[in-house]
Design a protein around this motif. Sequence first.
Motif, PDB file in Angstrom:
ATOM      1  N   PRO A 484     117.007  42.498   5.039  1.00 17.98           N
ATOM      2  CA  PRO A 484     118.407  42.596   5.444  1.00 17.98           C
ATOM      3  C   PRO A 484     118.783  41.532   6.459  1.00 17.98           C
ATOM      4  N   THR A 485     117.887  41.277   7.400  1.00 18.65           N
ATOM      5  CA  THR A 485     118.078  40.197   8.353  1.00 18.65           C
ATOM      6  C   THR A 485     117.010  39.167   8.076  1.00 18.65           C
ATOM      7  N   SER A 486     117.419  37.932   7.861  1.00 19.72           N
ATOM      8  CA  SER A 486     116.460  36.899   7.472  1.00 19.72           C
ATOM      9  C   SER A 486     115.344  36.772   8.497  1.00 19.72           C
ATOM     10  N   LEU A 487     114.127  36.674   7.991  1.00 19.46           N
ATOM     11  CA  LEU A 487     112.985  36.496   8.869  1.00 19.46           C
ATOM     12  C   LEU A 487     112.696  35.018   9.100  1.00 19.46           C
ATOM     13  N   ASN A 488     113.458  34.149   8.446  1.00 21.20           N
ATOM     14  CA  ASN A 488     113.095  32.744   8.524  1.00 21.20           C
ATOM     15  C   ASN A 488     114.235  31.866   9.041  1.00 21.20           C
ATOM     16  N   THR A 489     115.329  31.759   8.316  1.00 22.38           N
ATOM     17  CA  THR A 489     116.415  30.895   8.757  1.00 22.38           C
ATOM     18  C   THR A 489     117.732  31.654   8.726  1.00 22.38           C
ATOM     19  N   GLU A 490     118.540  31.461   9.757  1.00 21.58           N
ATOM     20  CA  GLU A 490     119.869  32.070   9.820  1.00 21.58           C
ATOM     21  C   GLU A 490     120.822  31.271   8.927  1.00 21.58           C
ATOM     22  N   PRO A 491     121.941  31.879   8.485  1.00 20.62           N
ATOM     23  CA  PRO A 491     122.954  31.115   7.743  1.00 20.62           C
ATOM     24  C   PRO A 491     123.360  29.888   8.552  1.00 20.62           C
ATOM     25  N   TYR A 492     123.422  28.756   7.890  1.00 23.02           N
ATOM     26  CA  TYR A 492     123.613  27.501   8.621  1.00 23.02           C
ATOM     27  C   TYR A 492     125.064  27.329   9.076  1.00 23.02           C
ATOM     28  N   ILE A 493     125.243  26.812  10.292  1.00 24.28           N
ATOM     29  CA  ILE A 493     126.566  26.488  10.833  1.00 24.28           C
ATOM     30  C   ILE A 493     126.506  25.077  11.412  1.00 24.28           C
ATOM     31  N   PHE A 494     127.392  24.211  10.947  1.00 21.37           N
ATOM     32  CA  PHE A 494     127.496  22.871  11.522  1.00 21.37           C
ATOM     33  C   PHE A 494     128.126  22.969  12.914  1.00 21.37           C
ATOM     34  N   LYS A 495     127.485  22.322  13.899  1.00 22.44           N
ATOM     35  CA  LYS A 495     128.034  22.269  15.251  1.00 22.44           C
ATOM     36  C   LYS A 495     128.048  20.822  15.724  1.00 22.44           C
ATOM     37  N   LEU A 496     128.974  20.520  16.603  1.00 19.88           N
ATOM     38  CA  LEU A 496     129.164  19.131  17.033  1.00 19.88           C
ATOM     39  C   LEU A 496     128.091  18.677  18.011  1.00 19.88           C
ATOM     40  N   SER A 497     127.660  17.435  17.837  1.00 13.25           N
ATOM     41  CA  SER A 497     126.781  16.803  18.818  1.00 13.25           C
ATOM     42  C   SER A 497     127.655  16.130  19.878  1.00 13.25           C
ATOM     43  N   GLU A 498     127.028  15.702  20.972  1.00 11.26           N
ATOM     44  CA  GLU A 498     127.780  15.016  22.026  1.00 11.26           C
ATOM     45  C   GLU A 498     128.375  13.702  21.505  1.00 11.26           C
ATOM     46  N   VAL A 499     127.618  13.032  20.639  1.00  4.08           N
ATOM     47  CA  VAL A 499     128.110  11.776  20.069  1.00  4.08           C
ATOM     48  C   VAL A 499     129.394  12.031  19.277  1.00  4.08           C
TER      49      VAL A 499
END
Length: 663
Positions: A484-499
């Motif tokens: 039910p809850t992934s044991l390996n990787t969470e659903p991916y979310i793109f987030k901004l880098s400082e650049v």
Amino acid sequence: MAPVFTTVKQLLEENSEQQFLDAARILIKFADNVINNPNEPKYRKIRLGNPTVESKLLPVAGALECLFEMGFVEDEEFLTLPGNTSLATMRQIHSELNKYVQSMEKVNGPSSSQPAASPLTSVTTRAPPNPPQNTPTSATTRAPPNPLQNTPTSATTRAPPNPLQNKSRQQITEMERKFFAKIENNLIHVVIYEDPRLQQKARSIIPVENLKTEAHVKLETIKKTDSSAMTSIDFRDLMLLELLAWFKNSFFHWVDAPKCDSCGGETQNVGMAEPTTDEIRWQANRVEHYKCNRCQRFVRFPRYNHPEKLLETRCGRCGEWANCFTLCCRSVGFEARYVLDWTDHVWTEVYSEVQKRWLHCDPCENVCDKPLLYEAGWGKKLTYVLAFSKDEVQDVSWRYSAKHTEMLSRRNECRESWLIQVIHRLWKAREPQNSTQRNEEMKNRLLTELVEFMSPKSGDGQNLTGRSSGSLAWRLARGETGPPTSLNTEPYIFKLSEVERKSKVFHVKYNCARDEYIRISKNGEVTKSFSACVNKQQNVFRKEESDWKMVYLARSEGSTTASLSWKFDFTGMEIDNVEICTSSQTFENGVISWRLCSENQCAILTDAAEVKSYRELCGAEEMTLTVMMSGGKGDVAWQHTQLFRQKMDNMEFYPLDIKVYFK
């Protein structure tokens, strides 16, 4: 220690003295009969249901092992000594048993049941012995290890409980008999893959030259990208990946319930049917019976177990897939093992010459070298995983689990020491068939394998997900959709880098031919696999068409709908404008719909091979891009909606291209 002495020593140590004496006398009698009457067939058969055998032999630890060591083999309700078996080992065991029985009777008298000192008391105790040590440096220690055997115990790392501790000796013996029969049946089956005529038939079907060409193209690409990778991968490894993809995407297909062969309608399972003579000929001892929901006709679905027939039917479930794929691997020269998971799944292992290790290959999933897929991705509670080939049977359970202690606590069908000894005995039986060089090679491979087993792996970063093959209902029923809850990787979310925050631009694009994302605005960061950056996905896989030289994302075979979504978190930055290319293609009445949404606004996108601009999300700090696929006609409806379709050699065009400008 010589194998003969080992089996007699086990018989002596693991039982009371009276149990040993009773069993030893029966074994001596069996051996006497054969040795004195070598040409008499009746002395070469032992009925397991015989009351004396059931009460005095089967419950005694080591007794069956002595019979197997003598040369007896399981034959349904009998143990049978084949006519061509040498009697040398039997004579040795007969001599050893006589020696101990006579020494005990000398001390206590012929019929005494009082305990007496064992001839081995000075060096051993009556506690069950430890399994042989796990190094293949001697003739008696070539079996897979118990990785926990040498683990120190403490308050925090206690040894797992013995799962067989509440079973009687007779129950354990019966379970081990069944376990051995399962091993023996699979060892007999894998010999089929060595049939030259059958291998030739498979090669005539496999597009070998096309697969070689594709492997060479990818090899050249890898050389240009990362020349150092050539020390860890070669042409043969890439050829294996091509074979795996062809088998999954172009050759074999999955069957949950067969379509009606009269009207093409959906069918419902109504039980089992009796196999016909021809079905039995092709090893279909199980035949599923279905009824058409439309025309009410009955449909048979034989579960063929002969790989030659599977080359013709090209369909089935995991058993048929692994069976046929293992033959295909052997046919093109790979060393391959058929892998049986006791919790009801099968796959293949292929030996990589350059990497010097066995690679996990699941043709149902088109997955290579992700052994933790089942435990971490599907949520399976593994017990025994055994690999079979013409040369060996090995317990490879430890490769497929990162939780050795938990798995060991569930292994309740045989004693660990018994399994080690059985595997060793079967190994020794095959050694004479091979050259000295081959035996040495096998020993070196096993040494490497044992070292691998001693270090549990981690599934982090492997994008291990629930099962994709089979209907959702079927996967749910088997509990293989993943935890039910992934044991390996969470659903991916793109987030901004400082650049990206400083430049006020976010830019990512995906090339389906390469199957990789490149984050242009983040110094060209590359991420492999379309699913690695997906937030949610349902019924989607990457399809390669070897004949047409095309690649695209498609719905899983047989699915009516599919979806993907990518999520972007731009907290602290407001969107000004979004430019997107979503190059896709539909056929027949297939439908692909794109939607770009923030919390309050949505934009409907159109499929296009060029970048289009959208300002509907102006001011938002997050967005989600979603695509839905549906429609299509007939059995190949799933192919009538294709995302990011492009030529396999087109490494420059990015059919998914997302560029976001911020205020």
